[in-house]
Structures are given as structure tokens and as C-alpha cells.
Design a protein around this motif. Structure first.
Motif, mmCIF file in Angstrom:
data_model
loop_
_atom_site.group_PDB
_atom_site.id
_atom_site.type_symbol
_atom_site.label_atom_id
_atom_site.label_comp_id
_atom_site.label_asym_id
_atom_site.label_seq_id
_atom_site.Cartn_x
_atom_site.Cartn_y
_atom_site.Cartn_z
ATOM 1 N N SER A 19 -25.991 24.510 14.891
ATOM 2 C CA SER A 19 -27.025 24.940 13.945
ATOM 3 C C SER A 19 -27.103 23.945 12.794
ATOM 4 N N LEU A 20 -28.332 23.623 12.399
ATOM 5 C CA LEU A 20 -28.541 22.709 11.278
ATOM 6 C C LEU A 20 -28.469 23.456 9.961
ATOM 7 N N THR A 21 -28.127 22.737 8.903
ATOM 8 C CA THR A 21 -28.183 23.321 7.566
ATOM 9 C C THR A 21 -29.653 23.502 7.201
ATOM 10 N N LYS A 22 -29.896 24.264 6.153
ATOM 11 C CA LYS A 22 -31.274 24.489 5.715
ATOM 12 C C LYS A 22 -31.963 23.165 5.408
ATOM 13 N N GLY A 23 -31.282 22.276 4.703
ATOM 14 C CA GLY A 23 -31.870 20.980 4.347
ATOM 15 C C GLY A 23 -32.172 20.132 5.566
ATOM 16 N N ALA A 24 -31.241 20.101 6.526
ATOM 17 C CA ALA A 24 -31.451 19.321 7.747
ATOM 18 C C ALA A 24 -32.581 19.911 8.582
ATOM 19 N N ALA A 25 -32.676 21.242 8.610
ATOM 20 C CA ALA A 25 -33.764 21.893 9.350
ATOM 21 C C ALA A 25 -35.110 21.582 8.708
ATOM 22 N N GLU A 26 -35.153 21.525 7.390
ATOM 23 C CA GLU A 26 -36.395 21.176 6.698
ATOM 24 C C GLU A 26 -36.803 19.736 7.011
ATOM 25 N N VAL A 27 -35.839 18.828 7.053
ATOM 26 C CA VAL A 27 -36.129 17.439 7.403
ATOM 27 C C VAL A 27 -36.655 17.368 8.843
ATOM 28 N N ALA A 28 -36.038 18.101 9.757
ATOM 29 C CA ALA A 28 -36.486 18.122 11.150
ATOM 30 C C ALA A 28 -37.900 18.679 11.253
ATOM 31 N N ARG A 29 -38.174 19.747 10.512
ATOM 32 C CA ARG A 29 -39.510 20.349 10.506
ATOM 33 C C ARG A 29 -40.548 19.360 9.998
ATOM 34 N N ASP A 30 -40.229 18.696 8.893
ATOM 35 C CA ASP A 30 -41.162 17.734 8.311
ATOM 36 C C ASP A 30 -41.395 16.545 9.247
ATOM 37 N N SER A 31 -40.351 16.097 9.913
ATOM 38 C CA SER A 31 -40.482 14.992 10.862
ATOM 39 C C SER A 31 -41.365 15.395 12.034
ATOM 40 N N LEU A 32 -41.183 16.600 12.532
ATOM 41 C CA LEU A 32 -42.009 17.097 13.622
ATOM 42 C C LEU A 32 -43.465 17.177 13.195
ATOM 43 N N ALA A 33 -43.715 17.690 11.991
ATOM 44 C CA ALA A 33 -45.090 17.785 11.478
ATOM 45 C C ALA A 33 -45.719 16.401 11.355
ATOM 46 N N ARG A 34 -44.969 15.420 10.853
ATOM 47 C CA ARG A 34 -45.500 14.054 10.726
ATOM 48 C C ARG A 34 -45.806 13.461 12.095
ATOM 49 N N THR A 35 -44.941 13.710 13.056
ATOM 50 C CA THR A 35 -45.155 13.182 14.409
ATOM 51 C C THR A 35 -46.400 13.792 15.039
ATOM 52 N N ILE A 36 -46.560 15.090 14.904
ATOM 53 C CA ILE A 36 -47.742 15.763 15.446
ATOM 54 C C ILE A 36 -49.001 15.248 14.756
ATOM 55 N N TYR A 37 -48.964 15.149 13.432
ATOM 56 C CA TYR A 37 -50.115 14.666 12.673
ATOM 57 C C TYR A 37 -50.488 13.249 13.103
ATOM 58 N N THR A 38 -49.495 12.371 13.234
ATOM 59 C CA THR A 38 -49.757 10.987 13.630
ATOM 60 C C THR A 38 -50.408 10.937 15.001
ATOM 61 N N GLY A 39 -49.896 11.723 15.933
ATOM 62 C CA GLY A 39 -50.462 11.741 17.278
ATOM 63 C C GLY A 39 -51.887 12.261 17.304
#
Length: 101
Positions: A19-39
Motif C-alpha cells: 500500500s502506498l502512503t497518502k502522498g505517494a498515492a496522490e503522486v500516482a494519481r496525478d501522474s495517471l491524470a497527466r498521462t491520460i490528458y497527454t494521450g
């Protein structure tokens, strides 16, 4: 949703899910959003260019009459205490454009 709240680690053929920490999960979420947006943005630009026939072999490109979509980059970006998703997309687009130009 497990993609943004857990991490899979494999060591010597043994796989663990951590399980990721809250901060790491937020970074993962933001990275996923950026990847989806870029695509989605890249797909949209390519689709529009295809529909406008920009640069195709059977279409003579005349810069004065060729249809295009321009993007205006506004200097800087806003920082609010709580950003909306729309503001996130605007900020990301501005940063991506700044990196390009």
C-alpha cells in the motif's frame, strides 16, 4: 483504482503488493491524470490535423488559407488553495507548451 493506491514488487519470483502512503498515492494519481490528458490531447490534435488534411500529399498547403487551430499560451498559471480539475488541465497545458517553446 488499485493502480494509484498500491505498488507491486517482485523479488526472486515472489510478488508483494504494498500500500502506498497518502502522498505517494496522490503522486500516482496525478501522474495517471497527466498521462491520460497527454494521450487524449495528442489524439485530438492528430485527429483534427487528419480531418483538416494538413500536410497530406493530396492537399497543397497554403499557409494563408490552410485551416488551423491555434493555442494561446497565457503567461504563467494560477495557484489556488484548492484547484479544480479544469484548472489542473489549464496549468498542465501551459507547462507543456512552455517546455515546447
Amino acid at each position: 483504482l488499485n493502480l494509484v493506491v498500491t505498488r507491486k514488487v517482485t523479488v526472486r519470483k515472489e510478488t508483494s503488493i504494498i500500500s502506498l502512503t497518502k502522498g505517494a498515492a496522490e503522486v500516482a494519481r496525478d501522474s495517471l491524470a497527466r498521462t491520460i490528458y497527454t494521450g487524449v490531447f495528442s489524439w485530438l490534435v492528430n485527429r483534427l490535423n487528419h480531418e483538416l488534411n494538413v500536410g497530406s500529399a493530396d492537399f497543397e498547403v497554403d499557409e494563408a488559407t490552410t485551416p488551423f487551430i491555434g493555442i494561446l499560451d497565457i503567461f504563467g498559471f494560477e495557484v489556488f488553495e484548492k484547484n479544480s480539475f479544469e484548472q489542473f488541465l489549464i496549468n498542465y497545458a501551459n507547462e507543456a507548451l512552455q517546455g515546447t517553446f
